[in-house]
Scaffold this active site. Structure first.
Site, PDB file in Angstrom:
ATOM      1  N   SER A 126       0.657  -1.202  -0.098  1.00 43.62           N
ATOM      2  CA  SER A 126      -0.117  -0.714  -0.070  1.00 43.62           C
ATOM      3  C   SER A 126       0.923   1.766  -0.448  1.00 43.62           C
ATOM      4  CB  SER A 126      -0.912   0.064   1.548  1.00 43.62           C
ATOM      5  OG  SER A 126      -1.911   1.221   1.392  1.00 43.62           O
ATOM      6  N   TYR A 151      -1.395  -1.882  10.940  1.00 38.43           N
ATOM      7  CA  TYR A 151      -1.806  -1.794   9.924  1.00 38.43           C
ATOM      8  C   TYR A 151      -0.990  -2.028   8.565  1.00 38.43           C
ATOM      9  CZ  TYR A 151      -3.394  -1.509   4.698  1.00 38.43           C
ATOM     10  OH  TYR A 151      -3.483  -1.183   3.436  1.00 38.43           O
ATOM     11  N   LYS A 155       2.212  -3.787   6.390  1.00 42.29           N
ATOM     12  CA  LYS A 155       2.821  -3.712   5.187  1.00 42.29           C
ATOM     13  C   LYS A 155       3.799  -3.803   5.252  1.00 42.29           C
ATOM     14  CE  LYS A 155      -1.748  -4.514   3.216  1.00 42.29           C
ATOM     15  NZ  LYS A 155      -1.410  -6.212   2.426  1.00 42.29           N
TER      16      LYS A 155
HETATM   17  C1  UD1 Z   1      -6.739   3.999   4.254  1.00 40.80           C
HETATM   18  C2  UD1 Z   1      -5.342   4.105   4.847  1.00 40.80           C
HETATM   19  C3  UD1 Z   1      -4.731   3.459   3.962  1.00 40.80           C
HETATM   20  C4  UD1 Z   1      -5.044   2.049   3.823  1.00 40.80           C
HETATM   21  C5  UD1 Z   1      -6.452   1.566   2.702  1.00 40.80           C
HETATM   22  C6  UD1 Z   1      -7.208   0.618   2.581  1.00 40.80           C
HETATM   23  C7  UD1 Z   1      -5.087   5.588   6.108  1.00 40.80           C
HETATM   24  C8  UD1 Z   1      -4.787   6.782   7.255  1.00 40.80           C
HETATM   25  N1  UD1 Z   1      -4.561   5.111   5.316  1.00 40.80           N
HETATM   26  O1  UD1 Z   1      -6.900   4.781   2.812  1.00 40.80           O
HETATM   27  O2  UD1 Z   1      -3.329   2.888   5.345  1.00 40.80           O
HETATM   28  O3  UD1 Z   1      -4.138   1.417   2.921  1.00 40.80           O
HETATM   29  O4  UD1 Z   1      -7.519   2.728   3.767  1.00 40.80           O
HETATM   30  O5  UD1 Z   1      -8.507   0.676   2.577  1.00 40.80           O
HETATM   31  O6  UD1 Z   1      -6.498   5.004   7.265  1.00 40.80           O
HETATM   32  N2  UD1 Z   1     -12.965  10.674   4.404  1.00 40.80           N
HETATM   33  C9  UD1 Z   1     -13.536  10.871   4.136  1.00 40.80           C
HETATM   34  N3  UD1 Z   1     -14.838  10.912   4.952  1.00 40.80           N
HETATM   35  C10 UD1 Z   1     -15.130   9.153   5.148  1.00 40.80           C
HETATM   36  C11 UD1 Z   1     -14.576   8.580   4.353  1.00 40.80           C
HETATM   37  C12 UD1 Z   1     -12.848   8.622   4.286  1.00 40.80           C
HETATM   38  O7  UD1 Z   1     -13.701  12.646   3.897  1.00 40.80           O
HETATM   39  O8  UD1 Z   1     -16.581   9.168   5.330  1.00 40.80           O
HETATM   40  C13 UD1 Z   1     -11.714  11.280   3.339  1.00 40.80           C
HETATM   41  C14 UD1 Z   1     -10.639  10.283   4.065  1.00 40.80           C
HETATM   42  O9  UD1 Z   1     -10.110  11.823   4.890  1.00 40.80           O
HETATM   43  C15 UD1 Z   1      -9.338  10.718   2.907  1.00 40.80           C
HETATM   44  C16 UD1 Z   1     -10.119   9.560   1.856  1.00 40.80           C
HETATM   45  O10 UD1 Z   1     -11.354  10.483   2.454  1.00 40.80           O
HETATM   46  O11 UD1 Z   1      -9.235  11.450   2.845  1.00 40.80           O
HETATM   47  C17 UD1 Z   1     -10.008   8.293   1.181  1.00 40.80           C
HETATM   48  O12 UD1 Z   1     -10.311   7.565   2.295  1.00 40.80           O
HETATM   49  P1  UD1 Z   1      -9.638   6.715   2.586  1.00 40.80           P
HETATM   50  O13 UD1 Z   1     -10.953   5.472   2.201  1.00 40.80           O
HETATM   51  O14 UD1 Z   1     -10.097   5.522   3.907  1.00 40.80           O
HETATM   52  O15 UD1 Z   1      -8.384   5.365   1.947  1.00 40.80           O
HETATM   53  P2  UD1 Z   1      -7.749   5.962   2.877  1.00 40.80           P
HETATM   54  O16 UD1 Z   1      -7.247   6.914   4.099  1.00 40.80           O
HETATM   55  O17 UD1 Z   1      -6.502   6.887   1.972  1.00 40.80           O
END
Ligand code: UD1
Length: 344
Positions: A126, A151, A155
């Site tokens: 990742s 997690y 990795k």
């Molecule tokens: C997350 C993990 C990453 C992992 C991946 C696998 C973290 C910091 N990173 O990635 O290590 O490999 O999931 O599943 O947790 N967001 C919102 N509202 C929501 C959900 C997400 O605003 O309800 C935003 C988050 O703040 C982020 C973006 O959407 O900026 C993507 O979030 P997400 O899909 O959870 O992925 P990552 O955080 O990039």
């Protein structure tokens, strides 16, 4: 055609990869303990490809059962190892569950490979290993930053275990794939992401909100140092990601790798903010995604997107789906799920 073991093959990325492998003529054996997936995924794979892959309900942590599985399907030529726990928040609550699941599985496979004469290993890593990169887009040479969660640590440690094992046994070859943010679903809408309970990730929360399962999407922060203040990620269509695995397997089987361990970023090279994703999703699908800005989520990275040139040039692979098509496919899948639920 070669026989490929896909651990976690009923999961989100795994199932899309099985489809692409079968389309290219590979014979697939799935090992999955269904801890975060559903056996019905096999029906979806069969509908798309016309082939039902071999399936074994085994936990990769169980060395003896894995050993027997390798005996049963005796000439497996490559392994794609997806099976792992991946919820960041849960890993903070239950670190040992994560270290056991993710690391013992990996160690078992690496130990069983020479015994069963399997030489090729593709590992799901990742972009989390980069933390907040100092330079964007991030290349494979960027420094590995301290992990922000157990997690993420699994990795990083997983990559080290692979490197050390292959250093000691050079008859093994591995390609480590560092995924950015996979989203979307197969164009048939027969398979897609199936989160358990309340989704942690952005895209399933967006689609579930659009369909009315969730009242409102929370946008985690609008005070980041980005053009609109929300976080930036590299969202890649899951089918593009799946195809990269087929390319990696072919490269290993053809003896093409330039090193025993190769590492590739799998991303589009395009960074998009949370607000841009919501706006584009609403526009291309003609639906509303009620949302509100809330505080930052602990442990979130401000911005990260890939430099995919190494994968583009060396693998001859490139993410090709448009963002619009990707977001349409995510919505089509959510609608298909809703229709299925109504029919039951
Ligand atoms: C997350 C993990 C990453 C992992 C991946 C696998 C973290 C910091 N990173 O990635 O290590 O490999 O999931 O599943 O947790 N967001 C919102 N509202 C929501 C959900 C997400 O605003 O309800 C935003 C988050 O703040 C982020 C973006 O959407 O900026 C993507 O979030 P997400 O899909 O959870 O992925 P990552 O955080 O990039």
């Amino acid at each position: 055609m070669a026989k490929i073991l896909v651990t976690g093959g009923t999961g989100y990325i795994g199932s899309h990869t099985v489809v692409e492998l079968q389309k290219e003529g590979f014979e697939v054996v799935i090992v999955d303990n269904l801890s975060n997936s559903n056996i019905e995924v096999l029906n979806g794979i069969e509908k798309i490809t016309g082939i039902r892959p071999a399936f074994e309900n085994i936990d990769c942590v169980d060395y003896v059962s894995m050993d027997r599985m390798f005996e049963k399907y005796n000439n497996i030529e490559a392994i794609i190892h997806f099976a792992a726990s991946k919820a960041v928040g849960e890993s903070v609550e239950k670190p040992l569950l994560y270290y056991r699941n993710n690391l013992v599985s990996l160690i078992n496979l690496l130990q069983l490979m020479p015994i069963h004469k399997v030489r090729n290993f593709v590992f799901s890593s990742s972009c989390t290993v980069y933390g907040q990169p100092d330079i964007l887009p991030v290349t494979e040479d960027a420094p590995i930053k301290p992990a922000l969660s157990p997690y993420g640590n699994t990795k990083q440690i997983g990559e080290e275990i692979i490197r050390d094992t292959i250093y000691a046994n050079s008859s093994l070859n591995s390609i480590i794939l560092r995924y950015f943010n996979p989203v979307g679903a197969h164009a048939s809408a027969e398979i897609g992401e199936l989160p358990n309970g309340v989704p942690n990730n952005l895209m399933p929360f967006v689609t579930q909100t659009a369909i009315g399962m969730r009242k409102q999407l929370q946008v985690f922060g609008d005070d980041y140092n980005t053009p609109d203040g929300s976080c930036i990620r590299d969202y890649i269509h899951v089918v593009d990601l799946a195809k990269a695995h087929v390319v990696a397997v072919k490269r290993l089987l053809a003896g093409k790798p330039k090193k025993n361990v190769e590492i590739f970023n799998l991303g589009t090279g395009r960074g998009l903010s949370v607000l841009e994703i919501i706006e584009t999703f609403e526009r291309v699908n003609g639906v509303k995604v009620p949302h509100k800005i809330v505080g930052r989520r602990e442990g979130d990275i401000e911005k990260v997107w890939a430099e995919p040139a190494h994968a583009n040039n060396e693998l001859g692979w490139k993410a090709s789906e448009t963002l619009e098509e990707t977001l349409r496919s995510a919505w089509a899948w959510e609608q298909n799920l809703a229709n299925r639920a109504k029919a039951e």
